[in-house]
Design an enzyme around this catalytic site. Structure first.
Site, PDB file in Angstrom:
ATOM      1  N   TYR A 154     -15.677   1.202  -6.423  1.00 41.16           N
ATOM      2  CA  TYR A 154     -16.332   1.821  -6.620  1.00 41.16           C
ATOM      3  C   TYR A 154     -17.417   1.303  -7.698  1.00 41.16           C
ATOM      4  CZ  TYR A 154     -13.160   3.388  -2.186  1.00 41.16           C
ATOM      5  OH  TYR A 154     -13.199   3.546  -1.139  1.00 41.16           O
ATOM      6  N   LYS A 197      -2.184  -1.257  -3.779  1.00 35.14           N
ATOM      7  CA  LYS A 197      -2.888  -0.276  -4.405  1.00 35.14           C
ATOM      8  C   LYS A 197      -2.054   1.268  -3.639  1.00 35.14           C
ATOM      9  CE  LYS A 197      -5.630   2.298  -0.523  1.00 35.14           C
ATOM     10  NZ  LYS A 197      -6.130   2.444   1.316  1.00 35.14           N
ATOM     11  N   LYS A 223       0.793  -1.008   0.249  1.00 33.94           N
ATOM     12  CA  LYS A 223       0.298  -0.284  -0.125  1.00 33.94           C
ATOM     13  C   LYS A 223       0.747   1.575   0.362  1.00 33.94           C
ATOM     14  CE  LYS A 223      -3.569   2.328   3.174  1.00 33.94           C
ATOM     15  NZ  LYS A 223      -4.631   2.269   3.785  1.00 33.94           N
ATOM     16  N   LYS A 240       1.023  10.023   5.493  1.00 35.93           N
ATOM     17  CA  LYS A 240       1.504   8.937   6.170  1.00 35.93           C
ATOM     18  C   LYS A 240       2.744   7.910   5.604  1.00 35.93           C
ATOM     19  CE  LYS A 240      -3.217   8.518   6.923  1.00 35.93           C
ATOM     20  NZ  LYS A 240      -4.609   7.304   6.427  1.00 35.93           N
ATOM     21  N   GLU A 299       7.231  -6.602   1.406  1.00 35.27           N
ATOM     22  CA  GLU A 299       6.322  -6.769   2.650  1.00 35.27           C
ATOM     23  C   GLU A 299       5.095  -7.659   2.112  1.00 35.27           C
ATOM     24  OE1 GLU A 299       5.485  -4.749   4.399  1.00 35.27           O
ATOM     25  OE2 GLU A 299       6.198  -2.466   3.790  1.00 35.27           O
TER      26      GLU A 299
HETATM   27  C1  PBG Z   1      -7.293   3.394   5.686  1.00 44.85           C
HETATM   28  C2  PBG Z   1      -7.616   3.647   4.610  1.00 44.85           C
HETATM   29  C3  PBG Z   1      -7.645   4.533   3.204  1.00 44.85           C
HETATM   30  C4  PBG Z   1      -8.051   3.214   2.363  1.00 44.85           C
HETATM   31  C5  PBG Z   1      -8.493   2.266   2.077  1.00 44.85           C
HETATM   32  N1  PBG Z   1      -8.458   2.278   3.898  1.00 44.85           N
HETATM   33  C6  PBG Z   1      -6.621   5.592   3.650  1.00 44.85           C
HETATM   34  C7  PBG Z   1      -6.056   5.769   3.482  1.00 44.85           C
HETATM   35  O1  PBG Z   1      -4.962   4.958   4.041  1.00 44.85           O
HETATM   36  O2  PBG Z   1      -5.297   7.203   3.964  1.00 44.85           O
HETATM   37  C8  PBG Z   1      -8.103   4.249   0.628  1.00 44.85           C
HETATM   38  C9  PBG Z   1      -9.135   4.014  -0.439  1.00 44.85           C
HETATM   39  C10 PBG Z   1      -9.534   4.603  -0.958  1.00 44.85           C
HETATM   40  O3  PBG Z   1      -8.966   5.667  -1.578  1.00 44.85           O
HETATM   41  O4  PBG Z   1     -10.499   4.489  -2.147  1.00 44.85           O
HETATM   42  N2  PBG Z   1      -5.917   2.781   5.961  1.00 44.85           N
END
Ligand code: PBG
Length: 336
Positions: free
Chosen positions: A323, A258, A204, A227, A243
């Site tokens: 979505y 992601k 991620k 983050k 990872e």
């Molecule tokens: C939370 C989380 C996030 C998403 C899924 N779980 C946001 C982030 O990490 O700030 C993002 C999903 C999206 O943008 O559709 N940990």
């Protein structure tokens, strides 16, 4: 291999395989079906609520009493998995994110409702603190603003167990702390949740593509720093393999990449390196970009969505959170 590739023009004319729909159909290598789709759902407090998220046209937050609408659609369309995300009211957010382990929080209450119904789909729950913390981070933060790995893990384990107890079928840690998959797996084993699936958000990235999601769960205005000390550097790919290796070793059943479309190289590398179930997340920013461009008439939404989701399949993704899931499922069901 070398033989077929040694023939050349004019004996080789690749356009022959594209000359008519019937031959194109026969030669199609990857096909998107409803079995590839996972539907993310946002939940809010209150009664009879269905509020549109301003940065995500046609995506809504539902109050729990309106979840029937989701279940009916998912059953009817044949969607196999829905992913739940909470919009926690500001007054319930704290530094320590205690609401994440409240057995009456939005996710637990939603699970009670959905699991009391007869459904054909599974339910996935995110494990992370950001929808519950006043600072919007996925982990606990000390006075110096550092994200505390091991202390966060203890809370994530409790959250995972709580959701498993309420019937979550898939536990999806999205926090990027080190070592959390192993700790969660051990706890689930200890408590005899042998069939609870762990889907790890393994690779991620610290992407700018999550902004609309942060509006949807109400964390964007709280979040004052990025983050980057826990989500991955967007420039790296070897690290993604490390990872994934780590999470597989710790007991993940599925790994995820992601965001999606700009990270297809990562999906492809993971798939060829590990031959392991690999999902992708077409994230909120990707959704909103397509919606905005389509709204202006610059692109054809339906065709672009099919093109992008098919590209995920071609890269090697086994399933995709999107979505667009209900729209695509509806379209696939109608058969044209
Ligand atoms: C939370 C989380 C996030 C998403 C899924 N779980 C946001 C982030 O990490 O700030 C993002 C999903 C999206 O943008 O559709 N940990």
């Amino acid at each position: 291999m070398s033989n077929i590739h040694s023939s050349s023009f004019p004996s080789l004319r690749l356009r022959r395989g594209r000359s008519n729909p019937w031959i194109r159909n026969l030669l199609t290598e990857n096909k998107l079906t409803v079995n590839d789709l996972i539907w993310p759902i946002f939940i809010c407090e209150g009664e009879n609520k269905k509020e549109e998220i301003s940065s995500m046209p046609n995506v809504y937050r539902y109050s729990i009493d309106r979840l029937d609408e989701i279940s009916e659609n998912a059953n009817d369309l044949g969607i196999n998995l829905v992913a739940l995300f909470p919009y926690t009211p500001e007054e319930k957010k704290t530094e320590g994110g205690e609401e994440s382990i409240n057995s009456k929080n939005l996710i637990c209450e939603s699970l009670k409702k959905i699991k009391s119904q007869k459904n054909n789909f599974g339910v996935m729950c995110d494990i992370a603190l950001d929808p519950y913390t006043s600072h919007g981070h996925d982990g606990l933060v000390n006075n110096e603003g550092e994200i505390l790995n091991d202390e966060t893990n203890s809370l994530l384990v409790k959250q995972a167990l709580l959701f498993a107890e309420h019937g979550a079928d898939v536990i999806a840690p999205s926090d990027m702390m080190d070592g959390r998959i192993g700790k969660i797996r051990n706890k689930l084993e200890e408590e005899k949740f042998y069939d609870t699936i762990i889907l790890s958000y393994a690779a991620k990235y610290a992407s700018k593509m999550y902004s609309p999601f942060r509006d949807a769960v109400g964390s964007s205005s709280n979040l004052k720093t990025d983050k980057k000390t826990y989500q991955m550097n967007i420039a790296n790919s070897d690290e993604a393999l490390r990872e994934v290796a780590m999470d597989i070793k710790e007991g993940a059943d599925i790994v995820m990449v992601k965001p999606g479309i700009s990270y297809l190289d990562i999906i492809s590398k993971i798939k060829s390196e590990f031959n392991f179930p690999t999902f992708a997340y077409q994230v909120s920013g990707e959704y909103s970009m397509i919606k905005a461009a389509a709204d202006k008439g610059f692109i054809d939404e339906e065709e672009i969505v099919f093109e992008q989701l098919t590209s995920f399949k071609r890269a090697g993704a086994d399933a995709i959170l999107s979505y667009f899931a209900p729209d695509v499922a509806r379209k696939l069901k109608s058969g044209n």
